[in-house]
Enzyme design. Structure first.
Site, PDB file in Angstrom:
ATOM      1  CB  THR A   1      13.413  11.349  20.130  1.00 28.44           C
ATOM      2  OG1 THR A   1      12.623  10.349  20.548  1.00 28.44           O
ATOM      3  CG2 THR A   1      14.234  11.034  18.781  1.00 28.44           C
TER       4      THR A   1
ATOM      5  CB  SER B   1       5.955   2.220  16.434  1.00 32.15           C
ATOM      6  OG  SER B   1       7.105   1.646  17.265  1.00 32.15           O
TER       7      SER B   1
ATOM      8  N   GLY C   1      12.303  15.986  18.055  1.00 36.08           N
ATOM      9  CA  GLY C   1      12.446  14.680  17.576  1.00 36.08           C
ATOM     10  C   GLY C   1      12.093  14.496  16.178  1.00 36.08           C
TER      11      GLY C   1
ATOM     12  CG  PHE D   1       9.749   7.320  22.127  1.00 37.72           C
ATOM     13  CD1 PHE D   1       8.646   7.226  21.755  1.00 37.72           C
ATOM     14  CD2 PHE D   1      10.205   6.027  22.792  1.00 37.72           C
ATOM     15  CE1 PHE D   1       7.770   6.358  21.670  1.00 37.72           C
ATOM     16  CE2 PHE D   1       9.298   4.770  22.988  1.00 37.72           C
ATOM     17  CZ  PHE D   1       8.029   5.023  22.398  1.00 37.72           C
TER      18      PHE D   1
ATOM     19  NE  ARG E   1       7.519  20.543  23.529  1.00 41.70           N
ATOM     20  CZ  ARG E   1       8.618  19.509  23.685  1.00 41.70           C
ATOM     21  NH1 ARG E   1       9.316  19.743  24.553  1.00 41.70           N
ATOM     22  NH2 ARG E   1       8.635  18.840  22.736  1.00 41.70           N
TER      23      ARG E   1
ATOM     24  CB  ALA F   1       6.801  20.225  14.093  1.00 41.37           C
TER      25      ALA F   1
ATOM     26  CE1 TYR G   1       3.895   4.399  21.242  1.00 40.05           C
ATOM     27  CE2 TYR G   1       5.297   2.534  21.033  1.00 40.05           C
ATOM     28  CZ  TYR G   1       4.953   3.883  20.511  1.00 40.05           C
ATOM     29  OH  TYR G   1       5.872   4.515  19.842  1.00 40.05           O
TER      30      TYR G   1
ATOM     31  CG  LEU H   1      14.923   0.748  20.271  1.00 39.07           C
ATOM     32  CD1 LEU H   1      16.020  -0.353  20.733  1.00 39.07           C
ATOM     33  CD2 LEU H   1      14.325   1.205  21.620  1.00 39.07           C
TER      34      LEU H   1
HETATM   35  C1  8X3 Z   1       9.000   3.433  19.425  1.00 35.84           C
HETATM   36  C2  8X3 Z   1       9.694   1.990  19.190  1.00 35.84           C
HETATM   37  O1  8X3 Z   1      10.299  -0.188  20.404  1.00 35.84           O
HETATM   38  O2  8X3 Z   1      10.315   1.940  21.708  1.00 35.84           O
HETATM   39  O3  8X3 Z   1       7.880   3.065  18.851  1.00 35.84           O
HETATM   40  O4  8X3 Z   1       8.224   0.725  21.054  1.00 35.84           O
HETATM   41  S1  8X3 Z   1       9.612   0.906  20.668  1.00 35.84           S
END
Ligand code: 8X3
Length: 251
Positions: free
Chosen positions: A184, A136, A13, A186, A35, A10, A149, A181
């Site tokens: 964030t 995802s 993002g 990410f 954090r 939380a 991933y 996509l």
């Molecule tokens: C995030 C989407 O396409 O960058 O999970 O893997 S992607």
């Protein structure tokens, strides 16, 4: 009596936004992250009651202890948002970094398992609850250099289905949201703070925002009791798949 939502990841993002959107729906919030400062900011921002749990979902003992430590008035969790997750690196398999692999499996898969294992039995006892797993598009299709991933998000996809099958008849709903996509932190995490590389992921098109995903999660958890939206994929309009993105429309 207000309902309680438990949100992992939380502190930024999608998790942060989801906490905000669920607060708008009147959910009191258990907000989890590593954090403390960010969780405090979030707690100060929303107008509902909050309880912060500072721990890393990778740490099995810390995860179970944190949930065990919840005061009685916070234990009856109605909605669990299994959001904590990251990508570490984008490299071909043969050059993959084993520490990155460990992080992705530990956070995205094992972390989700620990939190679910600690919370779902209470939901079953109460005969109601809703688990929303943040997967995802990478859990629906494998793309080049996505290897571990993608594997971790395919695992989330499998667990989402497995949970839904096994929890059938318990009153606990299970849903998955699979974003494409979303701009964030990410990519900053994936590319280990390389700003240029991170920015380039979202250049030339309108990427999704964390709010777009939070809005969908809000929709999913506010459906009537007899409705379960079991799975969703959300792409940017310019996106046809994880990696096919039209970047020609925006300078
Ligand atoms: C995030 C989407 O396409 O960058 O999970 O893997 S992607």
């Amino acid at each position: 009596m207000s309902k309680i939502a438990f949100v992992t990841g939380a502190s930024s993002g999608i998790g942060w936004s989801t906490a905000e959107y669920l607060a708008q729906e009147g959910y009191d919030l258990v907000i989890c992250g590593r954090r403390a400062g960010r969780l405090k900011e979030l707690a100060d921002k929303v107008s509902v009651k909050t309880h912060s749990l500072v721990f890393d979902v990778r740490d099995k003992k810390a995860a179970f202890d944190a949930i065990e430590s919840l005061p009685a008035e916070w234990k009856a969790i109605d909605v669990l948002i299994n959001n904590a997750g990251n990508a570490h690196g984008l490299s071909n398999f043969q050059n993959g970094d084993i520490d990155d692999w460990d992080a992705m499996i530990d956070i995205n898969v094992k972390g989700l398992l620990y939190i679910s294992k600690a919370i779902i039995p209470g939901m079953i006892d109460r005969g109601r609850g809703h688990v929303v797993n943040v997967g995802s598009v990478a859990g629906k299709e494998v793309y080049a250099n996505g290897n571990v991933y993608c594997a971790s998000k395919f695992a989330v996809d499998a667990l989402n289905n497995g949970m839904r099958l096994d929890l059938n008849g318990t009153g606990v709903k299970v849903s998955q949201v699979c974003p494409g996509l979303v701009e964030t932190e990410f990519s900053m995490v994936r590319f280990k703070g390389d700003e240029q590389r991170s920015k380039s992921v979202y250049e030339g098109f309108d990427a999704l925002t964390a709010g777009d995903i939070a809005d969908l999660i809000r929709f999913i958890v506010t459906r009537p009791a007899h409705v379960n939206i079991s799975d969703t994929i959300v792409l940017a309009a310019a996106q046809a798949s994880a990696t096919i993105v039209d970047r020609s429309q925006k300078s």
